[in-house]
Design an enzyme around this catalytic site. Structure first.
Site, PDB file in Angstrom:
ATOM      1  N   LYS A 113      46.876 -41.166 -24.657  1.00 49.85           N
ATOM      2  CA  LYS A 113      45.761 -41.457 -25.556  1.00 49.85           C
ATOM      3  C   LYS A 113      45.928 -42.776 -26.298  1.00 49.85           C
ATOM      4  CE  LYS A 113      44.576 -36.625 -26.536  1.00 49.85           C
ATOM      5  NZ  LYS A 113      44.418 -35.605 -27.605  1.00 49.85           N
ATOM      6  N   GLY A 120      58.206 -41.029 -31.908  1.00 47.40           N
ATOM      7  CA  GLY A 120      57.258 -41.089 -33.019  1.00 47.40           C
ATOM      8  C   GLY A 120      57.757 -41.932 -34.164  1.00 47.40           C
ATOM      9  N   ARG A 126      69.552 -36.157 -26.076  1.00 45.74           N
ATOM     10  CA  ARG A 126      69.645 -36.149 -27.537  1.00 45.74           C
ATOM     11  C   ARG A 126      70.921 -35.464 -28.017  1.00 45.74           C
ATOM     12  NH1 ARG A 126      63.230 -35.128 -28.877  1.00 45.74           N
ATOM     13  NH2 ARG A 126      62.684 -37.327 -29.111  1.00 45.74           N
ATOM     14  N   GLY A 174      60.818 -40.555 -26.680  1.00 47.65           N
ATOM     15  CA  GLY A 174      59.781 -39.647 -26.204  1.00 47.65           C
ATOM     16  C   GLY A 174      59.723 -39.542 -24.691  1.00 47.65           C
TER      17      GLY A 174
END
Length: 408
Positions: A207, A389, A39, A365
């Site tokens: 998840k 996200g 990043r 991510g």
């Protein structure tokens, strides 16, 4: 109304002006050292472009979740050090955000230099739900530019947050879209509006609940969804398979069954693993074996075993699907890639993306971290997003506050 671009700001002239840039420098640290500088490298082009044009560049960014408290473990000091090593222009650091150190450092900054302010999330107003509190911080950040400044949002990884340095600041300064944000939006628009088919989406991560909206939205757009990672066990249990002690969200079983039915109506194939690496424990040295999905509880550790990666048969099948595609979006690892024994599935997907002729997008991510951590060259992928996200929320069809604020 579209956003003003960085090129517009440069054309207007930045020599001698203080330009506040919101960057995404939320990098992993280990013992005070940056372990993945992806990043930082992605942020430097815009910062250097401004500095080389004569601007005095102030950078605001966050690191981790310090919850509005000054916490040394989340200081941007290691980031500043690594940025200075990588940058072609001088990089300085303030010891606070809008306090005496930042104020003096901003005043002393020379044309062509970069000043990194301390973690913006050390100030509780950054993430406050109270608009007045966020506006107050935005005004103090704007004041650092000395009255004739400008604001550039180049932090795509934060544009889905309604935070002071992301959204409210555009009411205080002339606002511009950074090149990194521009490039991300071009890619995401291509994925949602005009993907070359066949279009395959690879989803992983722990998840299913993290991906509910994106699955629902992409079923109407993609030709194939490949499902791996911990989220797959909710799908497998919904189909009636025993999954041992694997991660599962029982409250999402009916939702997943609905997805399986809806995908068929949309003409979108959901492809699930046919084999899984089942382990005795969540540990790097755990005993493990490959079992077919119909017999995940039949191994040496029975119903106590837990799945930590897709199996080799599934990895090969996923690689074939990727190879037959013309557009591929990948978000989420296939297993616990941080442990060598359970990294093979994620590595297989990454390798397949580097070998296909398709336009490939790695959705930020953990996927981006896996690509770098497993040793793949970034140039082998069509695009690696800096905002997992934010990418997902865009693909879910949500508005992004940071983008909307640039279009005021």
């Amino acid at each position: 109304m579209t956003a003003s671009t960085l090129d517009t700001l440069l054309t207007d002239g930045v020599t001698g002006r203080r330009v506040l840039v919101r960057s995404d420098l939320n990098v992993p640290l280990d013992g005070g050292a940056v372990t993945d500088d992806g990043r930082i490298r992605a942020s430097l082009p815009v910062l250097e472009k401004l500095a080389q044009a004569g601007a005095k560049v102030l950078v605001t960014a966050h690191l981790g979740r310090p919850k509005g408290q000054v916490d040394p473990q989340f200081s941007l000091a290691p980031v500043a050090s690594r940025m200075a090593e990588l940058s072609e222009v001088p990089v300085r650091r303030a010891e606070d955000l809008v306090g005496p150190s930042a104020t003096q450092a901003a005043a002393d900054l020379a044309d062509g230099e970069i000043l990194l302010l301390e973690n913006v999330r050390f100030d509780p107003r950054e993430t406050s739900k109270d608009g007045a509190e966020r506006a107050a911080l935005a005004a103090e950040l704007a004041a650092l530019t000395g009255g004739s400044g400008a604001y550039v949002n180049d932090a795509f990884g934060a544009v889905h947050r309604r935070h002071a340095s992301v959204a409210d600041i555009t009411s205080e300064l002339p606002a511009y879209q950074g090149d990194l944000v521009r490039d991300e939006l071009v890619v995401l628009e291509r994925l949602t509006e005009s993907p070359q088919r066949p279009y395959t989406v690879v989803l992983g991560g722990s998840k299913v609940s993290d991906k509910l909206a994106v699955i629902e939205n992409l079923m109407a757009r993609a030709d194939t969804l490949l499902i791996g990672g911990g989220m797959v066990f909710t799908f497998l249990k919904a189909q009636g398979h025993g999954i041992g002690n694997s991660l599962v969200e029982d409250d999402k079983l009916d939702t997943v069954r609905g997805f399986l039915a809806a995908a068929e109506r949309h003409g979108c194939r959901i492809v699930l693993p046919t084999d899984i690496v089942m382990a005795s424990a969540f540990a790097a040295d755990a005993e493990h074996e490959v079992l077919p999905v119909e017999k995940l509880e039949s191994g040496a550790h029975g119903a106590e075993a837990l799945g930590l990666d897709i199996g080799p048969e599934t990895a090969e099948a996923f690689a074939r699907e990727i190879g037959d595609s013309n557009t591929v979006f990948w978000n989420g690892p296939m297993g616990v890639f941080e442990m060598e024994a359970f990294a093979s599935g994620t590595a297989a997907v990454a390798r397949a993306l580097t070998q296909t002729q398709a336009f490939t997008v790695v959705g930020g991510g953990d996927s981006a971290a896996a690509v770098r951590g497993l040793g793949f060259e970034e140039s082998g992928f069509g695009h690696i997003s800096t905002g997992g996200g934010a990418s997902l929320e865009y693909l879910e069809g949500k508005s992004l506050p940071g983008i909307d604020a640039l279009q005021r």
